[in-house]
Design a protein around this motif. Structure first.
Motif, PDB file in Angstrom:
ATOM      1  N   THR A  97      -7.538  -3.995 -93.686  1.00  0.00           N
ATOM      2  CA  THR A  97      -8.890  -3.474 -93.425  1.00  0.00           C
ATOM      3  C   THR A  97      -9.350  -2.499 -94.510  1.00  0.00           C
ATOM      4  O   THR A  97     -10.521  -2.142 -94.565  1.00  0.00           O
ATOM      5  CB  THR A  97      -8.929  -2.757 -92.059  1.00  0.00           C
ATOM      6  N   ASP A  98      -8.429  -2.035 -95.343  1.00  0.00           N
ATOM      7  CA  ASP A  98      -8.795  -1.193 -96.483  1.00  0.00           C
ATOM      8  C   ASP A  98      -7.797  -1.415 -97.612  1.00  0.00           C
ATOM      9  O   ASP A  98      -6.738  -2.034 -97.411  1.00  0.00           O
ATOM     10  CB  ASP A  98      -8.893   0.282 -96.097  1.00  0.00           C
ATOM     11  N   ALA A  99      -8.152  -0.949 -98.794  1.00  0.00           N
ATOM     12  CA  ALA A  99      -7.304  -1.171 -99.963  1.00  0.00           C
ATOM     13  C   ALA A  99      -7.395   0.005-100.915  1.00  0.00           C
ATOM     14  O   ALA A  99      -8.400   0.731-100.946  1.00  0.00           O
ATOM     15  CB  ALA A  99      -7.728  -2.453-100.684  1.00  0.00           C
ATOM     16  N   VAL A 100      -6.322   0.201-101.674  1.00  0.00           N
ATOM     17  CA  VAL A 100      -6.318   1.182-102.761  1.00  0.00           C
ATOM     18  C   VAL A 100      -6.779   0.448-104.009  1.00  0.00           C
ATOM     19  O   VAL A 100      -6.203  -0.587-104.384  1.00  0.00           O
ATOM     20  CB  VAL A 100      -4.909   1.764-102.973  1.00  0.00           C
ATOM     21  N   VAL A 101      -7.831   0.962-104.648  1.00  0.00           N
ATOM     22  CA  VAL A 101      -8.401   0.266-105.807  1.00  0.00           C
ATOM     23  C   VAL A 101      -8.408   1.167-107.043  1.00  0.00           C
ATOM     24  O   VAL A 101      -8.364   2.405-106.940  1.00  0.00           O
ATOM     25  CB  VAL A 101      -9.839  -0.224-105.506  1.00  0.00           C
ATOM     26  N   ALA A 102      -8.445   0.538-108.189  1.00  0.00           N
ATOM     27  CA  ALA A 102      -8.531   1.253-109.470  1.00  0.00           C
ATOM     28  C   ALA A 102      -9.196   0.324-110.470  1.00  0.00           C
ATOM     29  O   ALA A 102      -9.360  -0.878-110.226  1.00  0.00           O
ATOM     30  CB  ALA A 102      -7.146   1.669-109.950  1.00  0.00           C
ATOM     31  N   GLN A 103      -9.587   0.898-111.629  1.00  0.00           N
ATOM     32  CA  GLN A 103     -10.226   0.086-112.657  1.00  0.00           C
ATOM     33  C   GLN A 103      -9.224  -0.484-113.651  1.00  0.00           C
ATOM     34  O   GLN A 103      -9.515  -1.449-114.347  1.00  0.00           O
ATOM     35  CB  GLN A 103     -11.283   0.921-113.384  1.00  0.00           C
ATOM     36  N   LYS A 104      -8.027   0.114-113.683  1.00  0.00           N
ATOM     37  CA  LYS A 104      -6.980  -0.366-114.581  1.00  0.00           C
ATOM     38  C   LYS A 104      -5.634  -0.340-113.854  1.00  0.00           C
ATOM     39  O   LYS A 104      -5.408   0.506-112.983  1.00  0.00           O
ATOM     40  CB  LYS A 104      -6.886   0.501-115.840  1.00  0.00           C
ATOM     41  N   LEU A 105      -4.765  -1.241-114.265  1.00  0.00           N
ATOM     42  CA  LEU A 105      -3.425  -1.287-113.695  1.00  0.00           C
ATOM     43  C   LEU A 105      -2.511  -0.422-114.560  1.00  0.00           C
ATOM     44  O   LEU A 105      -1.710  -0.891-115.352  1.00  0.00           O
ATOM     45  CB  LEU A 105      -2.917  -2.739-113.658  1.00  0.00           C
TER      46      LEU A 105
END
Length: 655
Positions: A264-272
C-alpha cells in the motif's frame, strides 16, 4: 519422506561417493563464506562414523569444462581439513590414474576430495561414460547437493543410474520442507514473493494458487502488478510485456479464492544510491515520474504483519527491496524479523534460497527460520511443483500396500532332498515370519513335497519350476497342475529363459501352461527377457512385448491377480552381469505400461514385476529401490545364505 537416506542403509566398509555443494565464494584464494562447507559436515561425519570411505564431488563456479586454476577445489579441501576431525585428501584431477590410486588407498574413515566436477565437459551433459567412471569408484552414491537438484548432471543423476543413490541430511531436509509445502502444507498457508521479475516467479505463483491461502507480493515485481491495476508507478522498474499476465494472475487468484496482497506504500528515490533523498509515498496517491520504488513502506509492513498473524506455514522467496543498500533494506529486514517472530510462536517458516537466504544471513536471522533452502533455482522449480531430476534419481522407499513385493528363489537343478531340508529349515528360522514381502522358493520336483511340509507353519511359499499343460496322459516325465496343487504348491515358474532356449518351449506352449495353472488355482510367475544379441540390436522391448502378449493370451483381467511377471535378461543369467538399475527400471516401466494397454491401469498398478538375472546382495538395493521393480527372481544366490541377506536388504527398503 519417500526417499531413502543415509540412515536407511548399511555403510560399513562401503565406498561412498557423495555429491556435496562446495560452490563457495573465493577471493584471492581465500573462502569468504564457508556456510555451504559447514552445512555438508553432518552428512560427511555420519557416513564416516558408520565406517565408510568417503569420496566428495562438487562443482565450483563456471569453468565451462576447462581446467581453470581459479576454480580449483583445493582451497575448499584444505579448509575442510581444518574444520573436520578426519584427514582430508585432495586429488587435482576428476578421473584417471591419480584418482584410481587415491581411491584404492582410501581407508575406512578417510575423506578424498576430487577436483571440480565442472572441469569435465561431460558433467553438465550427464555424460554416460563420465557417470559410469565416477560410479565405478564406489558402492553407494549420496546426494546432498540440493542446489543442483534441478539439473541432470553426471555427478548426481548420472551416477545414480548406475549405483544406488540416497539422500544426505541436507537433501532430506530440503525434501521434507520444500517438498512438504508443495504437497501438503499446514494451513493457513502464506507465500511472500519478491525480487525483480514476475517472469521469474510465474510457475511458482500459478502452482501456489492451488495450495496457498494468501500470496504477498513485494520487491520490484510488485510494480508490474500495480501497473496492471492502473496505479501510477513513476519510474519504477516493471515488465511491460508481463502486464497482461499480471492481470490474469490477479483474476485467477480471485477465482481460486486466494488473497493476493499488494503493498500500500513504497520507499522511493530518484537514484539507486546510498545517501540519496528518499521518501514514502502511498500507492493510491501514485509515484511521480522521476522517482522509483526501491522498498516497501511502513504501512505495507503493518498490513503484512496483520495478514500473516494467524498463518501456520510461511514460504518466503525474494527480497522486498534493494536490501544490499541499507537505505532500502528496511522492508526486507522487517519482513524477515516478522517471520522469525512467528516461527517462535510455532509457525513453520521456509526461505526459498537465493537472495532471501542472503538477506536473512545479513540480518542475523537465518537461524530463526524453520528451514533456509540451500538452492535458489532448485527451490523455485520445486515450489513450481516440478519433479527435480536430482531428487527423482534418489532411491525410493517402498510402501506397504503399493503392490505385493516378492523375493523369489529359483533353485533350478540343485539340492538333494537332504540338502533342501537343511537349508529350508535355516530359512524358516531366520526369515520365515517375514510380513513386509512374500518369500517364494522355486525348488526341484523331488523336493517340493518335503519343502512344502517344512514351510507349512511359516509364511514362505513354495513354487514348482515348471509344469505341463495337460491334466494327465502319456506324457512321460511331465508333471501336471493337479499334481502340484495336491502337494500344497502355491506357485509355478513358467517361461523361464532356460526352458525357452534349452528346451525350446514356444510362446504358445507357455501360454497353455499359464492358463492351465491359473485354472487349477496355481499362481504364476511368468518369465520374459531378451538374448544378448536381441538387446544389442535394440529389440529388448519388441521381444518382451511379444512374450507377454502371447504368454497372457486369453488370461482374464481377474486372473491377473494371480500372475507375477519376472523380467530376466538372458544375458544376465548366471553370467555375473546385471542390468544397471536404470536399464532394469526402463524395461519394467515399459512392461507395466504394456499391461495397462492390454488390461487397464488398475491391473498394471497391482501387478508385481520382478527382476531376475544375477541378483545378489551387492546389487539388489539399486534394483529394488526403483519404482517399478517389485522384487527379485534369484538364481544362484537363492542356494546359499545370501538369500537371507537379500531378504534383510529388501526389508530395510520397505516402510
Amino acid at each position: 519422506m519417500s526417499k531413502m537416506t543415509i540412515k536407511d542403509i548399511d555403510l560399513k566398509d562401503k565406498k561412498v561417493i557423495m555429491r556435496v555443494d562446495f560452490n563457495v565464494p573465493i577471493k584471492d584464494g581465500k573462502i569468504t563464506d564457508e556456510t555451504r562447507i559447514k552445512a555438508a559436515i553432518p552428512s560427511i561425519n555420519y557416513v564416516l562414523e558408520k565406517g565408510a570411505k568417503v569420496i566428495l564431488l562438487s562443482h565450483l563456479g563456471r569453468p565451462k569444462g576447462e581446467r581453470t586454476p581459479e576454480f580449483s577445489l583445493k582451497p575448499v579441501a584444505e579448509r575442510l581439513n581444518e574444520i573436520i576431525d578426519n584427514e582430508v585428501k585432495f586429488v587435482d584431477d576428476t578421473r584417471g590414474e591419480k584418482v584410481d590410486k587415491a581411491v584404492e588407498s582410501l581407508k575406512s574413515g578417510e575423506i578424498l576430495v576430487l577436483e571440480n566436477t565442472r572441469f569435465e565437459k561431460g558433467e553438465k551433459k550427464n555424460d554416460e561414460e563420465l557417470s559410469n567412471y565416477w560410479a565405478s569408484l564406489a558402492d553407494i552414491h549420496v546426494n546432498d547437493a540440493f542446489g543442483t537438484a534441478h539439473r541432470a548432471h553426471a555427478s548426481n543423476v548420472g551416477i545414480a543410474s548406475v549405483i544406488p543413490s540416497v539422500a544426505g541430511f541436507l537433501m532430506e531436509k530440503e525434501i521434507k520442507f520444500i517438498g512438504g509445502v508443495t504437497e501438503n502444507p499446514e494451513k493457513p498457508y502464506a507465500v511472500i514473493l519478491g525480487g525483480a521479475k514476475v517472469s521469474d516467479k510465474i510457475g511458482v505463483i500459478k502452482n501456489l494458487m492451488n495450495e496457498a491461502n494468501k500470496i504477498f507480493i513485494g520487491g520490484a515485481m510488485m510494480f508490474t502488478f500495480l501497473k496492471a491495476l492502473d496505479k501510477k508507478i513513476g519510474s519504477s522498474k516493471f515488465e511491460e510485456d508481463k502486464i497482461d499476465l499480471a492481470k490474469e494472475l490477479i483474476k485467477e487468484a480471485k477465482e481460486k479464492n486466494v488473497e493476493l496482497i499488494l503493498p500500500t506504500d513504497a520507499v522511493v528515490a530518484q537514484k539507486l544510491e546510498t545517501g540519496v533523498e528518499k521518501k514514502i509515498v502511498s500507492i493510491d496517491d501514485g509515484i511521480e515520474e522521476g522517482w522509483m520504488g526501491l522498498d516497501i513502506g511502513p504501512k505495507t509492513l503493518e498490513l503484512f504483519k496483520n495478514e500473516l498473524s494467524n498463518m501456520k506455514t510461511i514460504v518466503w522467496n525474494g527480497p522486498m527491496g534493494v536490501f544490499e543498500i541499507d537505505d532500502f533494506a528496511e522492508g526486507t529486514k522487517q519482513v524477515a524479523q516478522l517471520i522469525a517472530d512467528l516461527t517462535d510462536k510455532g509457525t513453520t517458516s521456509i526461505i526459498g534460497g537465493g537472495d532471501s537466504a542472503a538477506a536473512a544471513e545479513k540480518f542475523g536471522l537465518a537461524q530463526k527460520f524453520s528451514h533456509v533452502s540451500t538452492g535458489g533455482g532448485a527451490s523455485l522449480e520445486y515450489l513450481e511443483g516440478n519433479e527435480l531430476p536430482g531428487i527423482k534419481s534418489i532411491a525410493n522407499k517402498k510402501r506397504l500396500g503399493e503392490r505385493n513385493f516378492i523375493l523369489a528363489g529359483n533353485w533350478k537343478m540343485n539340492k538333494t532332498n537332504t540338502e533342501a531340508s537343511a537349508f529350508v529349515n535355516k530359512l524358516v528360522g531366520q526369515i520365515g515370519n517375514e510380513n513386509k514381502f512374500e518369500i517364494i522358493l522355486g525348488v526341484p520336483y523331488t523336493a517340493l513335497d518335503r519343502v512344502a511340509d517344512i514351510t507349512r507353519s511359516s509364511k514362505i511359499k513354495v513354487a514348482a519350476e515348471n509344469m505341463y499343460f495337460e491334466d494327465s496322459g502319456a506324457f512321460t516325465g511331465e508333471i501336471s497342475a493337479k499334481m502340484l496343487k495336491d502337494i500344497n504348491t502355491e506357485y509355478v515358474i513358467l517361461g523361464h529363459s532356460e526352458r525357452r532356449n534349452i528346451f525350446k518351449e514356444t510362446d504358445e506352449e507357455i501360454n497353455k501352461k499359464v492358463k492351465k495353472a491359473l485354472s487349477n488355482e496355481l499362481k504364476v510367475i511368468l518369465c520374459v527377457g531378451e538374448l544378448l544379441e536381441e538387446r544389442e540390436d535394440g529389440l529388448t522391448l519388441n521381444v518382451v512385448e511379444r512374450q507377454i502378449k502371447k504368454g497372457l493370451k486369453g488370461v482374464t483381467k481377474e486372473d491377473m491377480s494371480n500372475v507375477v511377471i519376472a523380467y530376466e535378461p538372458v544375458w544376465a543369467i548366471g553370467t555375473g552381469k546385471v542390468a544397471t538399475p536404470k536399464q532394469a527400471q526402463d524395461t519394467h516401466e515399459s512392461i507395466r505400461r504394456l499391461i495397462s494397454e492390454i488390461y487397464d491401469q488398475d491391473v498394471a498398478n497391482s501387478t508385481s514385476i520382478l527382476y531376475g538375472g544375477s541378483v545378489k546382495p551387492e546389487n539388489i538395493f539399486g534394483l529394488f529401490s526403483k519404482p517399478d521393480i517389485d522384487g527379485g527372481l534369484v538364481g544362484g544366490a537363492s542356494l546359499k545364505e545370501d538369500f537371507i541377506e537379500l531378504a534383510n536388504i529388501m526389508r530395510d527398503i520397505i516402510v
